[in-house]
Design a protein around this motif. Structure first.
Motif, short mmCIF file in Angstrom:
data_model
loop_
_atom_site.label_atom_id
_atom_site.label_comp_id
_atom_site.label_asym_id
_atom_site.label_seq_id
_atom_site.Cartn_x
_atom_site.Cartn_y
_atom_site.Cartn_z
N GLY A 446 0.86 -1.26 0.06
CA GLY A 446 0.12 -0.01 0.08
C GLY A 446 0.88 1.21 -0.04
O GLY A 446 1.99 1.21 -0.86
N ASP A 447 0.51 2.06 0.88
CA ASP A 447 1.34 3.35 1.42
C ASP A 447 1.10 4.41 0.16
O ASP A 447 1.45 5.67 0.85
CB ASP A 447 2.89 2.93 1.29
CG ASP A 447 3.91 4.14 1.83
OD1 ASP A 447 3.97 4.29 2.87
OD2 ASP A 447 4.47 4.58 0.65
N VAL A 448 1.31 4.05 -0.98
CA VAL A 448 1.43 5.42 -1.98
C VAL A 448 0.26 5.97 -2.48
O VAL A 448 0.24 6.96 -3.44
CB VAL A 448 2.18 4.60 -3.32
CG1 VAL A 448 3.68 4.46 -2.75
CG2 VAL A 448 1.43 3.38 -3.85
N HIS A 449 -1.09 5.55 -1.99
CA HIS A 449 -2.39 6.33 -2.40
C HIS A 449 -2.63 6.43 -3.75
O HIS A 449 -3.06 7.34 -4.25
CB HIS A 449 -2.07 7.72 -1.81
CG HIS A 449 -2.12 7.65 -0.18
ND1 HIS A 449 -1.93 9.12 0.22
CD2 HIS A 449 -1.92 6.92 0.58
CE1 HIS A 449 -1.70 8.94 1.63
NE2 HIS A 449 -1.63 7.51 1.90
N ILE A 450 -2.29 5.26 -4.46
CA ILE A 450 -2.78 4.69 -5.66
C ILE A 450 -2.74 3.45 -5.81
O ILE A 450 -2.64 2.56 -5.02
CB ILE A 450 -1.71 5.29 -6.94
CG1 ILE A 450 -0.45 4.99 -6.42
CG2 ILE A 450 -1.95 6.90 -7.04
CD1 ILE A 450 0.58 5.25 -7.50
N CYS A 451 -3.61 2.65 -6.90
CA CYS A 451 -3.82 1.41 -7.12
C CYS A 451 -2.98 0.91 -8.27
O CYS A 451 -2.87 1.84 -9.38
CB CYS A 451 -4.96 0.81 -6.72
SG CYS A 451 -6.23 1.76 -8.02
N GLY A 452 -2.63 -0.21 -8.46
CA GLY A 452 -2.00 -0.76 -9.78
C GLY A 452 -1.46 -2.04 -9.49
O GLY A 452 -1.49 -2.73 -8.48
N VAL A 453 -1.07 -2.64 -10.67
CA VAL A 453 -0.54 -4.04 -10.74
C VAL A 453 0.88 -4.06 -11.49
O VAL A 453 1.03 -3.45 -12.48
CB VAL A 453 -1.51 -4.83 -11.25
CG1 VAL A 453 -0.93 -6.47 -11.28
CG2 VAL A 453 -2.90 -4.97 -10.69
N GLY A 454 1.70 -4.54 -10.72
CA GLY A 454 2.96 -4.83 -11.67
C GLY A 454 3.64 -6.41 -11.57
O GLY A 454 2.89 -7.39 -10.81
N ARG A 455 4.70 -6.47 -11.99
CA ARG A 455 5.27 -7.83 -11.90
C ARG A 455 6.71 -8.25 -12.21
O ARG A 455 7.28 -7.27 -13.01
CB ARG A 455 4.64 -8.76 -13.05
CG ARG A 455 4.97 -10.27 -13.36
CD ARG A 455 3.96 -10.94 -14.16
NE ARG A 455 4.02 -10.53 -15.55
CZ ARG A 455 3.44 -10.79 -16.70
NH1 ARG A 455 2.46 -11.77 -16.47
NH2 ARG A 455 3.76 -10.52 -17.76
N PHE A 456 7.24 -8.90 -11.51
CA PHE A 456 8.65 -9.48 -12.09
C PHE A 456 8.39 -10.44 -13.10
O PHE A 456 7.50 -11.33 -12.76
CB PHE A 456 9.60 -10.05 -10.89
CG PHE A 456 9.91 -8.99 -10.06
CD1 PHE A 456 10.88 -8.20 -10.20
CD2 PHE A 456 9.45 -8.96 -8.62
CE1 PHE A 456 11.63 -7.09 -9.12
CE2 PHE A 456 9.87 -7.95 -7.66
CZ PHE A 456 10.86 -7.22 -8.08
N ARG A 457 9.36 -10.84 -13.87
CA ARG A 457 9.31 -12.12 -14.68
C ARG A 457 10.80 -12.29 -15.23
O ARG A 457 11.51 -11.09 -15.59
CB ARG A 457 8.41 -12.16 -15.90
CG ARG A 457 8.56 -10.74 -16.84
CD ARG A 457 7.47 -10.97 -17.99
NE ARG A 457 7.28 -9.83 -18.89
CZ ARG A 457 8.17 -9.66 -19.97
NH1 ARG A 457 9.25 -10.40 -20.10
NH2 ARG A 457 8.02 -8.37 -20.48
N THR A 458 11.07 -13.32 -16.07
CA THR A 458 12.22 -13.63 -16.88
C THR A 458 12.49 -12.98 -17.87
O THR A 458 11.35 -12.53 -18.59
CB THR A 458 12.43 -15.12 -17.14
OG1 THR A 458 12.22 -15.88 -15.79
CG2 THR A 458 13.68 -15.41 -17.71
N GLU A 459 13.40 -12.25 -18.23
CA GLU A 459 13.41 -11.45 -19.45
C GLU A 459 13.22 -12.07 -20.73
O GLU A 459 13.73 -13.36 -21.10
CB GLU A 459 14.96 -10.97 -19.63
CG GLU A 459 15.29 -10.11 -20.83
CD GLU A 459 16.38 -9.30 -20.67
OE1 GLU A 459 16.56 -8.29 -21.24
OE2 GLU A 459 17.37 -10.15 -20.16
N GLY A 460 12.41 -11.61 -21.55
CA GLY A 460 11.98 -12.67 -22.79
C GLY A 460 10.83 -13.53 -22.60
O GLY A 460 10.53 -14.06 -23.50
N SER A 461 10.64 -13.91 -21.26
CA SER A 461 9.62 -14.79 -21.37
C SER A 461 8.11 -14.78 -21.77
O SER A 461 7.49 -15.65 -22.09
CB SER A 461 9.63 -15.44 -19.93
OG SER A 461 8.87 -14.27 -19.05
#
Length: 582
Positions: A446-461
């Motif tokens: 939380g903390d940042v007073h906005i919502c969203g979705v992110g991700r790590f992934r293998t490069e090029g996967s």
């Protein structure tokens, strides 16, 4: 963490000396507060906390039996009574009713428990209050909570996770630093003089009263109070539960007697109200490691494990969690994964501040440059910089702790240069665990007073920006980040959202500093809640909360509920699924 203990004690029989006490709700009693503790050996474990006048022991009844109270602490004229609950899980979900009777009133409530083969449906939220100089008059505290409760009525949640800032000890409703003694401390012009300020009995008394009164006031807020009694909660601490930026200030300031003792008192009431425990009982009540931190790990049903990181109690400018604590965290996590009676398929990490997040290096560099001016003297000049970690709009160029006010917000970020190496060590260890155990990892922040979705992934996967890409289903480096903030506080300013969108959507390993691993933010928000097409689609600055549920196909359904422009209308849902790791 072990805090310094003063050489005197507070006399709880003495009347309040807090000049603002008249503005707080003064309860004849407070509660019930319903906490989720764990699921172990096919048993749901939790507790109910009631704060009642000394000598007025409440009576507790539940539809599956009755329990005697445990007196865990007292303050002023009030005692903290805890009722420990153990419910044997069955092959059917259970609807459990309970009743608390005191000399003043009878409270009747109920809550829901999953079946023995089911994973819990749960909700996640953060930033449950107003901080700093926000124009909070525009916002109701209850509208988003009422929306969550309406959804709970339709399809009940078994657990709620509070991702930090459950109260704002420094906010306008509690305003810790307007206490005359602390105000005098903060206005001391020479920062070195502050380090010499002694902690007195009067400090102890007034600060303790302010935290108690603040909790008593805020935990009775409409909507939030009902949720505390009907959806079992499990919470984690962020800075505003103590005060803004706690742990991220220069060492001399952070280590001063006044700040350390404020921290000790803040943690005392955090443990009591939010975990139903004390410093002495914390390890016995599953907060670990003993005397070094307040992390927790809990099973949320048959195949979900949740690890909450204590990002505050041992934080410094250069360290989020110290090495001793990390060692204990990894040992405990490995043990819980190994000992689970059913395979864990999804590991949620509650990290309070986003682990995957766009960079604001230009602003950070500006703050560091300004910080170096502290030797010149304090200035009260004001600049418009917007908020990053806490959604503030106006910040003093020279902050109260000898640095720009915005600097502590940036210093709190996992992606700050001071913390990026530690973040990456954590991520690489989780990548290893995900690969070996075939468990999907998701960060909740939380903390940042906005919502969203992110991700790590293998490069090029998976070069297509697809949440459910086939290659990602087999990618153990694919770890998701759900950002849900704030449920009450005002949204972050548009200026900062624009700056955050100036980052590339995908950050390469050269930027992430993680081998063969990219970071990305998804364009989840094609349209705003009113149907207008959005220019910035990755992060949405509106109040929100989120919920999670396991699907029959093994994926994990996530919904971010965003407040409508008409606060009385139902929230708008932005949904997606997180694939099971195969």
């Amino acid at each position: 963490m072990v805090f310094p203990v003063p050489s005197f004690t507070l006399d709880p029989s003495q009347p309040t000396s807090d000049p603002n006490a008249q503005f707080f709700r003064s309860p004849t009693e407070l509660g019930p507060l319903l906490r989720f503790a764990d699921i172990s050996d096919n048993c749901w474990q939790g507790s109910v906390l009631v704060i009642a006048p000394i000598g007025s022991e409440p009576h507790f009844e539940v539809s599956i039996g009755s329990w005697k109270p445990l007196l865990i602490d007292s303050f002023g004229s009030f005692s903290f009574y805890r009722f420990d609950l153990v419910i044997v899980l069955t092959h059917q979900p259970q609807h459990v009713s309970y009743k608390v009777t005191s000399s003043f009133k009878t409270h009747s409530h109920s809550f829901h428990v999953p079946s023995v083969l089911e994973s819990a449906r749960f909700t996640f939220w953060s930033c449950n209050g107003f901080g700093g100089l926000h124009p909070h008059e525009k916002y109701e505290t209850s509208s988003v909570w009422n929306d969550l409760l309406k959804n709970h009525e339709r399809r009940p949640y078994h657990i709620q996770i509070g991702g930090g800032d459950q109260i704002y000890a420094d906010g306008p409703h509690m305003d810790l630093f307007n206490l005359p003694l602390l105000n005098e401390f903060m206005e001391t012009a020479d920062l070195k003089d502050r380090e010499k300020v002694e902690w007195t009995l009067e400090h102890e008394k007034t600060v303790s009263e302010r935290y108690f009164c603040g909790y008593a006031h805020w935990f009775q807020e409409e909507g939030f109070a009902e949720a505390l009694a009907t959806i079992p909660y499990t919470f984690v601490c962020d800075d505003h539960d103590i005060f803004d930026g706690y742990g991220s200030y220069p060492a001399a300031q952070q280590g001063s007697p006044v700040i350390q003792n404020i921290g000790r008192i803040g943690y005392r009431f955090y443990l009591l109200f939010q975990h139903h425990t004390t410093f002495q009982r914390a390890f016995q009540d599953s907060l670990f490691p003993e005397n070094k931190g307040y992390n927790w790990i809990k099973q949320f049903g048959s195949n979900i494990l949740v690890l909450a990181l204590d990002n505050r109690s041992s934080r410094t400018e250069h360290t989020v969690i110290n090495e001793d604590c990390w060692t204990s965290i990894w040992t405990t996590l490995e043990t819980r994964l190994q000992d689970s009676p059913t395979p864990i398929r999804h590991l949620y990490i509650v990290a309070t501040v986003p682990v995957v997040y766009p960079r604001l290096l230009a602003v950070d560099n500006a703050m560091e440059a300004i910080s170096k001016l502290q030797s010149v003297g304090r200035k009260e000049e004001k600049v418009f910089l917007g908020g990053v970690g806490h959604g503030a709009v106006m910040h003093r160029l020279r902050g109260s702790f000898g640095q720009p006010d915005l600097r502590d917000d940036l210093m709190d970020e996992w992606t700050h240069p001071n913390h990026l190496e530690e973040r990456n060590r954590m991520v690489e260890r989780l990548q290893q665990i995900a690969k070996e155990k075939r468990v999907r990892v998701t960060f909740l922040s939380g903390d940042v007073h906005i919502c969203g979705v992110g991700r790590f992934r293998t490069e090029g996967s998976d070069v297509v920006p697809d949440l459910l890409g086939a290659n990602v289903r087999m990618d153990s480096k694919a770890m998701y980040q759900v950002i849900s903030s704030a449920i009450v506080n005002s949204p972050g300013p548009d200026l900062v959202v624009s700056l955050l969108h100036s980052n590339p959507r995908v950050l390469s390993p050269k930027v992430t500093k993680l081998p063969n691993t990219v970071e990305e933010m998804f364009e989840l928000f094609e349209k705003d809640v009113d149907g207008k097409v959005l220019k910035h689609k990755r992060l949405l600055p509106r109040r929100n909360w989120s919920c999670f549920e396991t699907q029959e196909n093994g994926s994990y359904k996530v919904e971010i509920h965003v407040e409508n422009t008409n606060h009385a209308e139902e929230s708008v849902v932005y949904g997606f699924s997180i694939p099971e790791l195969v």
